[in-house]
Design an enzyme around this catalytic site. Structure first.
Site, PDB file in Angstrom:
ATOM      1  N   TYR A   1       0.883  -1.169   0.000  1.00 41.33           N
ATOM      2  CA  TYR A   1       0.000   0.000   0.000  1.00 41.33           C
ATOM      3  C   TYR A   1       0.919   1.216   0.000  1.00 41.33           C
ATOM      4  CZ  TYR A   1      -3.807  -3.096   1.646  1.00 41.33           C
ATOM      5  OH  TYR A   1      -4.746  -4.082   1.767  1.00 41.33           O
TER       6      TYR A   1
ATOM      7  N   LYS B   1     -12.152  -5.226   3.404  1.00 42.08           N
ATOM      8  CA  LYS B   1     -13.081  -5.767   4.408  1.00 42.08           C
ATOM      9  C   LYS B   1     -14.450  -6.151   3.825  1.00 42.08           C
ATOM     10  CE  LYS B   1     -10.471  -5.879   7.861  1.00 42.08           C
ATOM     11  NZ  LYS B   1      -9.817  -7.168   7.802  1.00 42.08           N
TER      12      LYS B   1
HETATM   13  C1  PHB Z   1      -7.140  -7.123  -4.061  1.00 39.96           C
HETATM   14  O1  PHB Z   1      -6.363  -8.086  -4.100  1.00 39.96           O
HETATM   15  O2  PHB Z   1      -7.890  -6.849  -5.040  1.00 39.96           O
HETATM   16  C2  PHB Z   1      -7.140  -6.234  -2.885  1.00 39.96           C
HETATM   17  C3  PHB Z   1      -6.300  -6.511  -1.819  1.00 39.96           C
HETATM   18  C4  PHB Z   1      -6.271  -5.681  -0.720  1.00 39.96           C
HETATM   19  C5  PHB Z   1      -7.089  -4.563  -0.696  1.00 39.96           C
HETATM   20  C6  PHB Z   1      -7.958  -4.291  -1.750  1.00 39.96           C
HETATM   21  C7  PHB Z   1      -7.974  -5.121  -2.845  1.00 39.96           C
HETATM   22  O3  PHB Z   1      -7.040  -3.734   0.374  1.00 39.96           O
END
Ligand code: PHB
Ligand code: APR
Length: 390
Positions: free
Chosen positions: A201, A296
């Site tokens: 992230y 979530k």
């Molecule tokens: C996803 O793999 O699409 C994914 C993973 C984590 C998140 C949002 C989407 O916070």
């Protein structure tokens, strides 16, 4: 008029899982889904499962392919203006997170239903619910152009944010709470290897980016875009350039390739209270929406359905409505914790257009605190891997 014990509106993950739980409890149900099976399977959604979600999928006989194909992660990275913090999720909580696409969860649930006597009816559009406060509510639906009525003991509203179930609650009873964020996520799916073995992230001067995956050969990547962004303006090349610019150190490992899916999702937080009205019980997106930061949405839907399945099982076994009476308050307690968590992670990791110097300094200090405090990381990790069921 057809009759069943529980009428389930909506065949997304919430409705499919509830139908499975009820079948295993020997409770008669009928699931009505507006779209075709193929359409439901074509929707690309998030792909991160909490341990509790995985355990329940295993319990209902949907764990075999998941166990074989999923990826299990022990940490994830948060990058703030180029500086990386790895939060060791498993060290801090003893739990893992599972990477397995929601589309695959849906497919496994559909396959589990596919045997004789499937309760799922596709291209079946529920138009209204009658007599929801009486003893035998009626679900009115259109199939092959003709109107039909299904009478039942309980109606499970698993029909998502735009469904009819929540709208059947009178406006003087229903309370809604909402935050619309001034941006969305532009996401692509591409058959290229992930740039890192865990999720990243990233918060960058120009906005958020997320590196995630579906397998060792399939990447899912997102960037924050303004609410008025248009897909046509985002060629694959433009997407990858922007994504790499925002991602931080892992950008060097990004392998680019043609997108096989590309879409924009707006971000919102939304809660409807109560989750029960008369003989109508809401679950999943019909009652609440969270921004995807922290993934979530599906996990919350599964937690609702787990509780609802238990309540209905107890009702038919003991004739006591005690767990059904407790459903709304108990489900909402978890919902608000997930709403709070995804809102706070969204605030920490995005560029808000109206941010001033003070807002930026607060955001930076929150990241610094997280970096320096095992307690703060534990709090984040505990929410991220999924709070225990109570
Ligand atoms: C996803 O793999 O699409 C994914 C993973 C984590 C998140 C949002 C989407 O916070
Ligand atoms: N009649 C029948 N079905 C309907 C109707 C209707 N009037 N209105 C909506 N539906 C169906 C939709 O076509 C959809 O397939 O209800 C389903 C709701 O599914 P989701 O939107 O997937 O919601 P839910 O099952 O609660 O999923 C929760 O999974 O899909 C994600 O974003 C969602 O992450 C969230 C989680």
């Amino acid at each position: 008029m057809t009759s069943t014990q529980v009428a389930i509106i909506g065949g997304g993950p919430a409705g499919l899982l509830l139908a499975r739980l009820l079948q295993l409890s020997g409770i008669d149900c009928m699931l009505l889904e507006k779209r075709s099976r193929a359409y439901v399977l074509s929707r690309i959604r998030a792909g991160l499962l909490e341990q509790g979600t995985v355990d329940l999928l295993k319990d209902v006989g949907c764990g075999e392919r998941l166990q074989r194909e999923a990826m299990f992660h022990h940490g994830c990275d948060f990058v703030y203006f180029g500086e990386t913090l790895r939060v060791p999720l498993t060290d801090l909580t003893g739990k893992v997170v599972t990477i397995y696409g929601q589309t695959e969860v849906t497919r496994d649930l559909m396959d589990a239903h596919a045997g004789a006597g499937t309760p799922c009816h596709y291209e079946t559009d529920v138009v209204r619910i009658d007599d929801v406060t009486g003893d035998r509510p009626r679900v009115v639906y259109v199939q092959d152009g003709r109107e039909h009525t299904l009478s039942c003991d309980w109606v499970a509203g698993c029909d998502g944010y735009h469904g009819v179930a929540r709208q059947s609650i009178p406006t003087d009873t229903l309370r809604t709470f909402e935050r619309v964020y001034p941006f969305g996520w532009l996401g692509i799916l591409a058959d290229v290897p992930p740039c890192s073995h865990e999720l990243i992230y990233a918060n960058h001067r120009d906005g958020f980016a997320l590196a995630t995956m579906r397998s060792a050969t399939r990447t899912r990547a997102y960037i924050q875009v303004p609410n008025d962004a248009r897909l046509d303006d985002w060629s694959d090349d433009r997407f990858w350039d922007e994504y790499k610019r925002r991602l931080g150190p892992a950008a060097a490992n990004v392998v680019t390739g043609p997108s096989i899916e590309k879409s924009i999702a707006p971000l919102r937080s939304f809660v409807a209270e109560p989750m029960r009205y008369g003989r109508l019980l809401l679950a999943g997106d019909a009652a609440h929406i969270v921004p995807p930061t922290g993934a979530k949405g599906l996990n919350l839907a599964v937690a609702d359905v787990r509780r609802l399945g238990e309540a209905l099982d107890s009702f038919y076994r003991t004739k006591s409505p005690a767990l059904i009476d407790a459903y709304s308050d108990a489900a909402l307690a978890r919902v608000w914790k997930a709403v709070r968590f995804s809102w706070s992670l969204t605030r920490l990791m995005h560029l808000f257009p109206d941010m001033d110097g003070f807002d930026r300094a607060i955001q930076r200090s929150e990241f610094d605190y997280l970096k320096g405090s095992r307690a703060a990381q534990t709090a984040l990790a505990e929410n991220y891997v999924g709070l225990p069921y109570v």
